[in-house]
Each structure stands twice: as structure tokens, then as C-alpha cells.
Design a protein around this motif. Structure first.
Motif, PDB file in Angstrom:
ATOM      1  N   LEU A   1      49.090  41.337  28.493  1.00 43.03           N
ATOM      2  CA  LEU A   1      49.072  42.078  29.756  1.00 43.03           C
ATOM      3  C   LEU A   1      50.481  42.310  30.308  1.00 43.03           C
TER       4      LEU A   1
ATOM      5  N   LEU B   1      43.743  46.089  37.365  1.00 42.49           N
ATOM      6  CA  LEU B   1      43.110  45.807  36.073  1.00 42.49           C
ATOM      7  C   LEU B   1      41.717  46.428  36.081  1.00 42.49           C
TER       8      LEU B   1
ATOM      9  N   VAL C   1      38.042  44.844  36.392  1.00 40.40           N
ATOM     10  CA  VAL C   1      37.535  44.387  37.684  1.00 40.40           C
ATOM     11  C   VAL C   1      37.273  45.603  38.570  1.00 40.40           C
TER      12      VAL C   1
ATOM     13  N   TYR D   1      40.583  32.776  34.478  1.00 35.99           N
ATOM     14  CA  TYR D   1      41.497  33.506  35.368  1.00 35.99           C
ATOM     15  C   TYR D   1      42.875  32.852  35.481  1.00 35.99           C
ATOM     16  N   GLY D   2      43.812  33.621  36.073  1.00 34.54           N
ATOM     17  CA  GLY D   2      45.042  33.035  36.571  1.00 34.54           C
ATOM     18  C   GLY D   2      44.697  32.351  37.888  1.00 34.54           C
TER      19      GLY D   2
ATOM     20  N   GLU E   1      47.839  30.126  34.162  1.00 34.11           N
ATOM     21  CA  GLU E   1      46.968  31.092  33.477  1.00 34.11           C
ATOM     22  C   GLU E   1      45.851  30.364  32.731  1.00 34.11           C
ATOM     23  N   LYS E   2      44.625  30.672  33.097  1.00 31.54           N
ATOM     24  CA  LYS E   2      43.416  30.172  32.435  1.00 31.54           C
ATOM     25  C   LYS E   2      43.455  28.656  32.188  1.00 31.54           C
TER      26      LYS E   2
ATOM     27  N   VAL F   1      43.154  34.950  40.427  1.00 30.01           N
ATOM     28  CA  VAL F   1      43.751  36.287  40.451  1.00 30.01           C
ATOM     29  C   VAL F   1      42.661  37.296  40.113  1.00 30.01           C
TER      30      VAL F   1
END
Ligand code: G1P
Length: 294
Positions: A110, A130, A133, A175-176, A207-208, A220
């Protein structure tokens, strides 16, 4: 500060979670009710004041660019048959809005996709949306209000803005996740206020993470407003989680130099990039549109 009018929409993902639907149709063009999913995301951006949209994709995604272009042959055919209203409805993009596409080259994540838009965005500050979403466009104008709020905040204090929403424990790994300042450790309660956006400083993102490592439950959502300085950090970001150049790593670097805020989301969001939630979103969008037609 100049108001943000540029936005980047990364559309280079292969959509493996949406197979077989996404085998020959880009996942961004899969329908949510009577429109392709990305239609709502572009509408949201335009409603928030965006005029220049840069799609970042690859060769198999040119159908998305075509969707936002005028199909002159189809337009002529429809008008010759007297179907002017239908032809007009296909040319819904306002005249002062441009949609262009640039290719990512290698699929390096990304962060790398956002960096690929630099030749077009240049030194303009910009938003990122993004397209997996989709914010609920039916209940109120809240979908676009979130981005409009973030753009206004950026114009007033120059802090990049990241939209977040509270998620359940079992979803944090997708998710972040925001790390809040000590003084704001109870700030996730603010995310329960659904009638207003609340914006406050963030100290980092993970992140994740797995549940034990998650620094909060604020995830996020996929709407960002960035100072163009993010490009410098992205250019120096090395691959990390999943072997990809992560946007969240560049955001962490941006935080240490410039302030970054999170903004809590108003309204509901739908994940159109995951089969189960896509199907739920599809049913919701279709149902809303059937009710509207009655
Ligand atoms: C991306 C971001 C992540 C964010 C998510 C929202 O992950 O890296 O921080 O929470 O989008 O959907 P992806 O879903 O592309 O793996």
C-alpha cells in the motif's frame, strides 16, 4: 493553508479474498446494490471537495478508468434512441473533477502504491481513500462529512489526519491500530460518540497486530489526509509486515517529525474487499435502494 483537492485511490490489489468474483472483474467494480463499489468512494471524495482523483492500478484495472470516462459510442447510441436521461446519468462526474490513472509497476504494498502517485500529486497535500472500505451513504451525509472534517482540520493546524473506528477484539489483526498518547489512554471512549468527529494526537500505529500486541481498539478505517511530506518518508520506507512497504510505517516516521492526528469516524463503514462482509454490504445497499425506489 491551501484546501486539499487531490486524492489518491489505490486500486492495484488482486482481490484474492474476492475470488472467483474478482478473477476477471476488478474487485472495485463489483456491485454494491446498483453501482460498482468504487462509485460510492469517488462520490464521497467529490462531496468532500476533491477535484483531482488519481487511481493507482495496473494493466488489469483499466476497466476502472473506463468507468469514469465518457464512452462516446455508447453515449451516441443512447441519444440516437432518445434515451437522453440514461445517457446523462452515465456522465455524472462533475465537469471540474478529473480522474486519472497511474500504474504501480511492482506490487510492493500500500505504501508503495501511494508513492506511485507522486509524479501526479507533486507537492500538493492530498487525501487517500481505500476503496475496499465504503462508508454508508444512505443514513445521512456523514460518509463525506468525515473526510470534509479531516480536510478542514488539516487546513487549520497542518496535522495529517487518519480516520479511525473502534473494532472488536477479534478484528484487530485485520487493521492498522492506533497507539494513543498516555494522557489520552481513555480516548477510545471518544470513539463511541457517533454524532461528532473527534480529533486528537496519536503517537504511532501497529500494522495488523495480534490481540496481545494491540495498543488500542482504534483501527485505521481507510481514509487519510496527508501532508505531501509523506512521500519523502514513503521513499525511505523498507518492506515490513507481509514483505510489503507499509503506509503505517511511513506514518510513524511522519509522526516523529510533524504531528499526526486520528479522527474518530461518524456513521458505518462496510468492507467490500472481504467476501462475507461484501455480501452483507451488498444486501444492505440493495435493500436501501429498493426502499428508495418504492
Ligand atoms: C490497509 C492498511 C491498514 C488499514 C486497512 C483498512 O490494510 O494497511 O492499516 O487498517 O487497510 O481497510 P489492507 O486491508 O489493505 O491489508
Amino acid at each position: 493553508m491551501k484546501k486539499i483537492t487531490h486524492a489518491v485511490i489505490p486500486v492495484a490489489g488482486f482481490g484474492t479474498r474476492m475470488l472467483p468474483l474478482s478473477k476477471s472483474v476488478p474487485k472495485e467494480l463489483l456491485p454494491l446494490g446498483n453501482r460498482p463499489a468504487i462509485h460510492y468512494v469517488v462520490e464521497e471524495a467529490i462531496a468532500a471537495g476533491i477535484k483531482h482523483i488519481v487511481l493507482v492500478g495496473h494493466a488489469q484495472k483499466s476497466a476502472i478508468e473506463n468507468y469514469f470516462d465518457i464512452n462516446a459510442e455508447l453515449d451516441n447510441q443512447l441519444r440516437q434512441k432518445g434515451k437522453n436521461e440514461l445517457a446523462d446519468s452515465l456522465n455524472w462526474l462533475p465537469d471540474d473533477v478529473t480522474v486519472s490513472m497511474i500504474r504501480q509497476g511492482k506490487p510492493l504494498g500500500l505504501g508503495h502504491a501511494v508513492l506511485a502517485a507522486r509524479p501526479i500529486i507533486g507537492t500538493n497535500d492530498f487525501a487517500v481513500l481505500l476503496p475496499d472500505v465504503v462508508l454508508d451513504p444512505f443514513t445521512t451525509d456523514m460518509a463525506a462529512d468525515n473526510l470534509a472534517f479531516m480536510i478542514d482540520r488539516f487546513a487549520s493546524d497542518g496535522h495529517s489526519q487518519i480516520l479511525v473506528d473502534k473494532v472488536a477484539d477479534e478484528d484487530v489483526h485485520k487493521y492498522g491500530i492506533a497507539q494513543l498518547n498516555e494522557a489520552l489512554s481513555d480516548a477510545s471512549d471518544l470513539a463511541d460518540k457517533t454524532d461528532m468527529n473527534v480529533s486528537f494526537k496519536v503517537s504511532g500505529f501497529v500494522e495488523k497486530p495480534n490481540l496481545a500486541q494491540a495498543p488500542s481498539r482504534l483501527a485505521v478505517v481507510g481514509r487519510y489526509v496527508f501532508s505531501h511530506h509523506i512521500f519523502d518518508y514513503l521513499a525511505n520506507t523498507k518492506a515490513s509486515v507481509g514483505g510489503e512497504i507499509q503506509l503505517t510505517d511511513a506514518i510513524d516516521a511522519l509522526i516523529s517529525q510533524y504531528g499526526v492526528n486520528v479522527t474518530t469516524m461518524r456513521g458505518n463503514s462496510y468492507d467490500a474487499g472481504d467476501m462475507r462482509s461484501y455480501l452483507q454490504a451488498f444486501m444492505y445497499f440493495a435493500q436501501q435502494q429498493l426502499v428508495d425506489e418504492e
